[in-house]
Design a protein around this motif. Structure first.
Motif, PDB file in Angstrom:
ATOM      1  N   LEU A  46       0.944  -1.511   0.325  1.00  0.00           N
ATOM      2  CA  LEU A  46      -0.263  -0.427  -0.351  1.00  0.00           C
ATOM      3  C   LEU A  46       0.695   1.597   0.128  1.00  0.00           C
ATOM      4  O   LEU A  46       0.614   1.717  -0.487  1.00  0.00           O
ATOM      5  CB  LEU A  46      -0.674  -0.124   1.122  1.00  0.00           C
ATOM      6  CG  LEU A  46      -1.995  -1.216   1.339  1.00  0.00           C
ATOM      7  CD1 LEU A  46      -2.636  -1.492   2.894  1.00  0.00           C
ATOM      8  CD2 LEU A  46      -2.867  -0.634   0.160  1.00  0.00           C
ATOM      9  N   ALA A  47       1.856   1.189   1.035  1.00  0.00           N
ATOM     10  CA  ALA A  47       3.182   2.427   0.344  1.00  0.00           C
ATOM     11  C   ALA A  47       3.365   2.480  -0.589  1.00  0.00           C
ATOM     12  O   ALA A  47       3.859   3.930  -1.361  1.00  0.00           O
ATOM     13  CB  ALA A  47       4.265   1.992   1.841  1.00  0.00           C
ATOM     14  N   GLU A  48       4.151   1.856  -1.266  1.00  0.00           N
ATOM     15  CA  GLU A  48       4.750   1.953  -2.876  1.00  0.00           C
ATOM     16  C   GLU A  48       3.337   2.065  -3.857  1.00  0.00           C
ATOM     17  O   GLU A  48       3.520   2.609  -4.509  1.00  0.00           O
ATOM     18  CB  GLU A  48       5.094   0.200  -3.369  1.00  0.00           C
ATOM     19  CG  GLU A  48       6.049  -0.279  -2.594  1.00  0.00           C
ATOM     20  CD  GLU A  48       6.359  -1.603  -2.974  1.00  0.00           C
ATOM     21  OE1 GLU A  48       5.597  -2.582  -3.188  1.00  0.00           O
ATOM     22  OE2 GLU A  48       7.575  -2.395  -2.385  1.00  0.00           O
ATOM     23  N   TRP A  49       2.065   2.157  -3.138  1.00  0.00           N
ATOM     24  CA  TRP A  49       1.247   2.540  -4.041  1.00  0.00           C
ATOM     25  C   TRP A  49       0.771   3.648  -4.204  1.00  0.00           C
ATOM     26  O   TRP A  49       0.882   4.859  -5.049  1.00  0.00           O
ATOM     27  CB  TRP A  49      -0.282   1.703  -3.875  1.00  0.00           C
ATOM     28  CG  TRP A  49      -0.278   0.060  -4.312  1.00  0.00           C
ATOM     29  CD1 TRP A  49       0.335  -0.585  -5.654  1.00  0.00           C
ATOM     30  CD2 TRP A  49      -1.324  -0.479  -4.124  1.00  0.00           C
ATOM     31  NE1 TRP A  49       0.458  -1.354  -5.554  1.00  0.00           N
ATOM     32  CE2 TRP A  49      -0.988  -1.973  -4.568  1.00  0.00           C
ATOM     33  CE3 TRP A  49      -2.880  -0.244  -3.352  1.00  0.00           C
ATOM     34  CZ2 TRP A  49      -1.804  -2.971  -4.907  1.00  0.00           C
ATOM     35  CZ3 TRP A  49      -3.108  -1.753  -3.274  1.00  0.00           C
ATOM     36  CH2 TRP A  49      -2.821  -2.966  -4.099  1.00  0.00           C
ATOM     37  N   THR A  50       1.382   3.779  -2.514  1.00  0.00           N
ATOM     38  CA  THR A  50       1.805   5.371  -2.235  1.00  0.00           C
ATOM     39  C   THR A  50       2.661   6.483  -3.032  1.00  0.00           C
ATOM     40  O   THR A  50       1.522   7.372  -3.376  1.00  0.00           O
ATOM     41  CB  THR A  50       0.773   5.600  -0.569  1.00  0.00           C
ATOM     42  OG1 THR A  50       0.197   4.587  -0.088  1.00  0.00           O
ATOM     43  CG2 THR A  50       1.401   7.382  -0.547  1.00  0.00           C
ATOM     44  N   THR A  51       3.586   5.776  -2.717  1.00  0.00           N
ATOM     45  CA  THR A  51       4.107   6.156  -3.653  1.00  0.00           C
ATOM     46  C   THR A  51       4.846   7.186  -5.324  1.00  0.00           C
ATOM     47  O   THR A  51       5.584   8.110  -5.536  1.00  0.00           O
ATOM     48  CB  THR A  51       5.346   5.911  -2.925  1.00  0.00           C
ATOM     49  OG1 THR A  51       5.533   4.448  -3.681  1.00  0.00           O
ATOM     50  CG2 THR A  51       6.448   5.808  -1.425  1.00  0.00           C
ATOM     51  N   GLU A  52       3.479   5.985  -6.443  1.00  0.00           N
ATOM     52  CA  GLU A  52       3.498   5.785  -7.157  1.00  0.00           C
ATOM     53  C   GLU A  52       2.869   7.271  -7.295  1.00  0.00           C
ATOM     54  O   GLU A  52       2.575   7.868  -7.934  1.00  0.00           O
ATOM     55  CB  GLU A  52       2.680   4.821  -7.450  1.00  0.00           C
ATOM     56  CG  GLU A  52       3.847   4.098  -7.839  1.00  0.00           C
ATOM     57  CD  GLU A  52       3.591   1.938  -7.872  1.00  0.00           C
ATOM     58  OE1 GLU A  52       1.774   2.080  -8.291  1.00  0.00           O
ATOM     59  OE2 GLU A  52       3.557   0.954  -7.545  1.00  0.00           O
ATOM     60  N   GLU A  64       7.537   3.373   7.392  1.00  0.00           N
ATOM     61  CA  GLU A  64       8.750   3.538   7.376  1.00  0.00           C
ATOM     62  C   GLU A  64       9.189   2.851   5.755  1.00  0.00           C
ATOM     63  O   GLU A  64       9.954   3.250   5.251  1.00  0.00           O
ATOM     64  CB  GLU A  64       9.270   1.847   7.866  1.00  0.00           C
ATOM     65  CG  GLU A  64       9.110   2.040   9.521  1.00  0.00           C
ATOM     66  CD  GLU A  64       8.874   0.315  10.622  1.00  0.00           C
ATOM     67  OE1 GLU A  64       9.334  -0.103   9.264  1.00  0.00           O
ATOM     68  OE2 GLU A  64       9.094   0.100  11.474  1.00  0.00           O
ATOM     69  N   THR A  65       7.840   2.226   4.732  1.00  0.00           N
ATOM     70  CA  THR A  65       8.459   2.492   3.834  1.00  0.00           C
ATOM     71  C   THR A  65       8.390   3.789   3.126  1.00  0.00           C
ATOM     72  O   THR A  65       9.211   4.227   1.961  1.00  0.00           O
ATOM     73  CB  THR A  65       7.123   1.045   2.903  1.00  0.00           C
ATOM     74  OG1 THR A  65       7.136   0.457   3.503  1.00  0.00           O
ATOM     75  CG2 THR A  65       7.677   1.345   2.095  1.00  0.00           C
ATOM     76  N   LEU A  66       7.549   4.523   3.862  1.00  0.00           N
ATOM     77  CA  LEU A  66       7.419   6.013   3.201  1.00  0.00           C
ATOM     78  C   LEU A  66       9.073   6.552   3.296  1.00  0.00           C
ATOM     79  O   LEU A  66       9.198   7.444   2.921  1.00  0.00           O
ATOM     80  CB  LEU A  66       6.188   6.857   3.908  1.00  0.00           C
ATOM     81  CG  LEU A  66       4.486   6.178   3.224  1.00  0.00           C
ATOM     82  CD1 LEU A  66       3.708   6.689   3.697  1.00  0.00           C
ATOM     83  CD2 LEU A  66       4.071   6.035   1.230  1.00  0.00           C
ATOM     84  N   SER A  67       8.423   6.967   5.067  1.00  0.00           N
ATOM     85  CA  SER A  67       9.927   7.208   5.517  1.00  0.00           C
ATOM     86  C   SER A  67      10.843   7.105   4.929  1.00  0.00           C
ATOM     87  O   SER A  67      11.801   7.849   3.999  1.00  0.00           O
ATOM     88  CB  SER A  67      10.438   6.998   6.755  1.00  0.00           C
ATOM     89  OG  SER A  67      11.349   7.355   7.118  1.00  0.00           O
ATOM     90  N   GLU A  68      11.448   5.814   4.168  1.00  0.00           N
ATOM     91  CA  GLU A  68      12.877   5.378   3.120  1.00  0.00           C
ATOM     92  C   GLU A  68      12.477   6.198   1.590  1.00  0.00           C
ATOM     93  O   GLU A  68      13.770   6.834   1.728  1.00  0.00           O
ATOM     94  CB  GLU A  68      12.559   3.604   2.822  1.00  0.00           C
ATOM     95  CG  GLU A  68      14.227   3.308   2.283  1.00  0.00           C
ATOM     96  CD  GLU A  68      14.129   1.755   2.350  1.00  0.00           C
ATOM     97  OE1 GLU A  68      15.180   1.418   1.129  1.00  0.00           O
ATOM     98  OE2 GLU A  68      13.297   1.233   2.907  1.00  0.00           O
ATOM     99  N   PHE A  69      11.825   6.052   1.299  1.00  0.00           N
ATOM    100  CA  PHE A  69      11.368   6.785  -0.248  1.00  0.00           C
ATOM    101  C   PHE A  69      11.586   8.003  -0.178  1.00  0.00           C
ATOM    102  O   PHE A  69      12.313   8.579  -1.112  1.00  0.00           O
ATOM    103  CB  PHE A  69       9.764   6.247  -0.668  1.00  0.00           C
ATOM    104  CG  PHE A  69       9.303   6.642  -2.360  1.00  0.00           C
ATOM    105  CD1 PHE A  69       9.694   5.748  -3.266  1.00  0.00           C
ATOM    106  CD2 PHE A  69       9.348   7.739  -2.309  1.00  0.00           C
ATOM    107  CE1 PHE A  69       9.806   6.050  -4.435  1.00  0.00           C
ATOM    108  CE2 PHE A  69       8.575   8.506  -3.737  1.00  0.00           C
ATOM    109  CZ  PHE A  69       9.134   7.467  -5.187  1.00  0.00           C
ATOM    110  N   TYR A  70      10.758   8.885   0.940  1.00  0.00           N
ATOM    111  CA  TYR A  70      10.752  10.409   0.820  1.00  0.00           C
ATOM    112  C   TYR A  70      11.878  11.137   1.816  1.00  0.00           C
ATOM    113  O   TYR A  70      12.148  12.175   1.446  1.00  0.00           O
ATOM    114  CB  TYR A  70       9.702  10.475   1.128  1.00  0.00           C
ATOM    115  CG  TYR A  70       8.207  10.536   0.088  1.00  0.00           C
ATOM    116  CD1 TYR A  70       8.021  11.001  -1.199  1.00  0.00           C
ATOM    117  CD2 TYR A  70       7.103   9.155   0.615  1.00  0.00           C
ATOM    118  CE1 TYR A  70       7.194  10.832  -2.052  1.00  0.00           C
ATOM    119  CE2 TYR A  70       6.010   9.709   0.060  1.00  0.00           C
ATOM    120  CZ  TYR A  70       5.768   9.800  -1.121  1.00  0.00           C
ATOM    121  OH  TYR A  70       5.164   9.576  -2.337  1.00  0.00           O
ATOM    122  N   THR A  71      13.137   9.895   2.287  1.00  0.00           N
ATOM    123  CA  THR A  71      13.696  10.492   3.049  1.00  0.00           C
ATOM    124  C   THR A  71      13.154  11.160   4.650  1.00  0.00           C
ATOM    125  O   THR A  71      13.748  12.631   4.407  1.00  0.00           O
ATOM    126  CB  THR A  71      14.745  11.048   2.107  1.00  0.00           C
ATOM    127  OG1 THR A  71      15.153  10.302   0.780  1.00  0.00           O
ATOM    128  CG2 THR A  71      15.806  10.886   3.002  1.00  0.00           C
TER     129      THR A  71
END
Length: 217
Positions: free
Chosen positions: A89-95, A130-137
């Motif tokens: 779900l986080a990966e879909w969000t980052t897209e 945590e996935t969002l944190s890593e993607f967006y720093t």
């Protein structure tokens, strides 16, 4: 590998066999009702939040409709021990989510009471955050907000009892001068995020934005 042969991963909607790191097949993915709203839009989430506290920005990934696939996805995440669904779900969000020049300073997810955390074994929002944190720093803090009272899930309460909950959260440490992105799974009445937002806003010169996996509108 052996387990994959005898217990293959299946789409949570149509039951087709799919790759092990997926939640749904490509056909069912097309049936997910994403909101298609950006971080800067005047959405139903923003409208409801503004009635309760001064919110900066809001974002909802999906629509939490009756008998929808988004409802199934979040149910799998919360109640079927599919913690890894939070990463998907986080990966879909980052897209789909672009902060542009208004990236928040800190990611904070709605906490579980320690008893609920022990019962479930994980907080369904942690891997997502945590996935969002890593993607967006952007740093995250799972310890900033504490839930003070143990209660049954919001989804199992009627509206009257949800509204009766008073001051269920507190902060574990000082915070000031931060733009906090508050993260929850489903936005219904908004009482949970409002309670936490006021704790953060009253702690110092802070700002609050809201991100949810789905909105029940």
């Amino acid at each position: 590998m052996i387990l994959d042969l005898f217990f293959p991963n299946r789409c949570i909607d149509c039951n087709r066999i799919i790759d092990g790191d997926l939640l749904v097949c490509s056909l069912c993915f097309e049936q997910i009702h994403f909101t298609h709203a950006d971080y800067f839009s005047d959405t139903i989430v923003k409208e409801k939040c503004r009635l309760m506290f001064p919110v900066e920005r809001t974002y909802a990934l999906m629509k939490f409709e009756e008998n929808s696939l988004s409802r199934k996805l979040i149910h799998e995440l919360k109640y079927k021990s599919r913690e890894n669904a939070g990463k998907t779900l986080a990966e879909w969000t980052t897209e789909r989510l672009d902060f542009k020049d208004e990236q928040p300073d800190l990611l904070v997810s709605v906490p579980l009471h320690p008893k609920k955390l022990r019962e479930r074994g994980y907080n369904q929002l942690h891997l997502f955050t945590e996935t969002l944190s890593e993607f967006y720093t952007i740093p995250f803090d799972h310890e900033l907000v504490q839930r003070n009272h143990y209660s049954k899930a919001q989804a199992l309460k009627d509206k009257k009892h949800r509204l009766e909950t008073v001051n269920p959260f507190s902060l574990s440490k000082p915070i000031s001068g931060k733009h906090v992105l508050l993260i929850d799974d489903v936005f219904t009445t908004g009482n949970t995020v409002s309670s936490i937002a006021w704790e953060i806003l009253n702690a110092g010169d802070n700002k609050v934005s809201v991100l949810v996996m789905a909105v029940d509108a």
